[in-house]
Design a protein around this motif. Structure first.
Motif, PDB file in Angstrom:
ATOM      1  N   SER A 282      27.689  37.079  -9.227  1.00 32.14           N
ATOM      2  CA  SER A 282      28.865  36.988 -10.113  1.00 32.14           C
ATOM      3  C   SER A 282      29.936  38.006  -9.745  1.00 32.14           C
ATOM      4  O   SER A 282      31.093  37.864 -10.140  1.00 32.14           O
ATOM      5  N   ARG A 304      28.879  36.837 -17.248  1.00 35.59           N
ATOM      6  CA  ARG A 304      30.173  36.840 -17.923  1.00 35.59           C
ATOM      7  C   ARG A 304      30.375  35.509 -18.640  1.00 35.59           C
ATOM      8  O   ARG A 304      29.750  34.503 -18.294  1.00 35.59           O
ATOM      9  N   PHE A 308      32.163  33.259 -15.362  1.00 33.79           N
ATOM     10  CA  PHE A 308      33.301  33.807 -14.600  1.00 33.79           C
ATOM     11  C   PHE A 308      32.800  34.720 -13.481  1.00 33.79           C
ATOM     12  O   PHE A 308      31.852  35.485 -13.669  1.00 33.79           O
ATOM     13  N   TYR A 310      33.904  37.485 -10.216  1.00 31.62           N
ATOM     14  CA  TYR A 310      34.921  38.381  -9.672  1.00 31.62           C
ATOM     15  C   TYR A 310      34.565  38.667  -8.221  1.00 31.62           C
ATOM     16  O   TYR A 310      33.546  39.314  -7.922  1.00 31.62           O
TER      17      TYR A 310
END
Length: 312
Positions: A282, A304, A308, A310
């Motif tokens: 993630s 998340r 989501f 990053y």
């Protein structure tokens, strides 16, 4: 005629001989206001006096004596000023207050801005079912690992069900052996099998297959980027792995470093595996993200909202 005159004189004589009484008739008193000289004074109702024992002095009720011979209370019945306080470690009697604790000033402490202090960090629990399912999948990948005792280093640092990983895939060592959650190890195994190994074979076919993943950090109790303030690192939860380099069978080692402008196949290999990492982790931070990651990949499995991710 003579008879009338005689009667007249008799009446006059009778009237003149009559006398008036010494005083006229007295008026009767009204029912609600009798004359002061005839009313009886009302005696005041005495106030009730406290009942006393037959042998007690009238001016002061008896009080129990304290062990040192003094009265337990003063003349007004209040507690003596030198009464010893209850021990600090003894819980207050809750009585009939519904079981609520008597909160001390410490429990009402703030952060200096009127806000309550943050809740203490704790280790996130893992269900036995989830852990066993992950372990089964990791075994199916051919990884070599072992379960180790629960880790709790305080301040939220620790792993409920940690493992120690020594091989991510059959024949691919993980050096040095690293401590992490099973979920992080499983993501690493899938990434290596499905992305890194094929990219290595395409970029460096003469170097042979990758035989070692050289890691820079797995579980460690610290804040993000080794800071003195801020949020706790995912390394402190067993979710993160830092990868410093890959070693191939012929001894070639590809170190993770800034390669944005590297036009070689080695540069293409690093960029390819960095980009593909976000399919399995993630969070992926590489040397292009900031100075703190210029010599390694940071990869974690932080959950998340909305899955989501990053990646930078």
């Amino acid at each position: 005629m003579l008879f009338r005159i005689a009667s007249l004189f008799a009446c006059v004589a009778l009237l003149t001989s009559a006398t008036l009484p010494e005083s006229g008739p007295l008026p009767e008193a009204r029912p609600d206001s009798k004359p002061a000289e005839t009313s009886q004074p009302v005696a005041p109702i005495p106030e009730p006096k406290p009942q006393q024992a037959p042998d007690a002095p009238a001016e002061k009720p008896a009080t129990p004596a304290a062990p040192d011979g003094t009265d337990a209370k003063d003349k007004q019945g209040s507690e003596p000023a030198d009464k010893p306080a209850a021990p600090a470690d003894k819980p207050a009697d809750k009585g009939n207050d519904g079981g609520k604790e008597d909160k001390s000033p410490v429990s009402n402490a703030t952060d200096g801005k009127g806000n309550p202090p943050p809740e203490p960090l704790t280790i996130e629990p893992e269900s036995d079912a989830d852990h066993q399912a992950c372990v089964k999948d990791l075994q199916a990948m051919g990884a070599v690992f072992k379960d180790i005792p629960r880790i709790d280093d305080g301040d939220g640092c620790g792993i409920d069900k940690p493992i120690s990983l020594s091989e991510a895939l059959p024949g691919i060592k993980f050096k040095p052996e690293g401590t992490m959650r099973c979920e992080a190890a499983l993501a690493l195994s899938h990434w290596m099998k499905e992305s890194v190994i094929p990219a290595g074979e395409a970029a460096l076919p003469k170097a042979g297959p990758i035989v070692t993943i050289n890691q820079a950090s797995t579980y460690i109790c610290r804040l993000r980027n080794n800071g003195t303030t801020g949020k706790i690192s995912e390394h402190a939860r067993g979710n993160a792995i830092d990868i410093a380099s890959f070693t191939f069978k012929d001894g070639t080692t590809v170190e993770v470093q800034p390669r944005k402008e590297d036009s070689t196949l080695t540069g293409a290999f690093q960029r390819a595996v960095s980009a593909s990492g976000c399919l399995y982790f993630s969070t992926v931070l590489d040397p292009e993200s900031d100075a703190a990651h210029e010599n390694h990949f940071h990869m974690d499995v932080l959950k998340r909202n909305g899955d989501f991710r990053y990646c930078h």
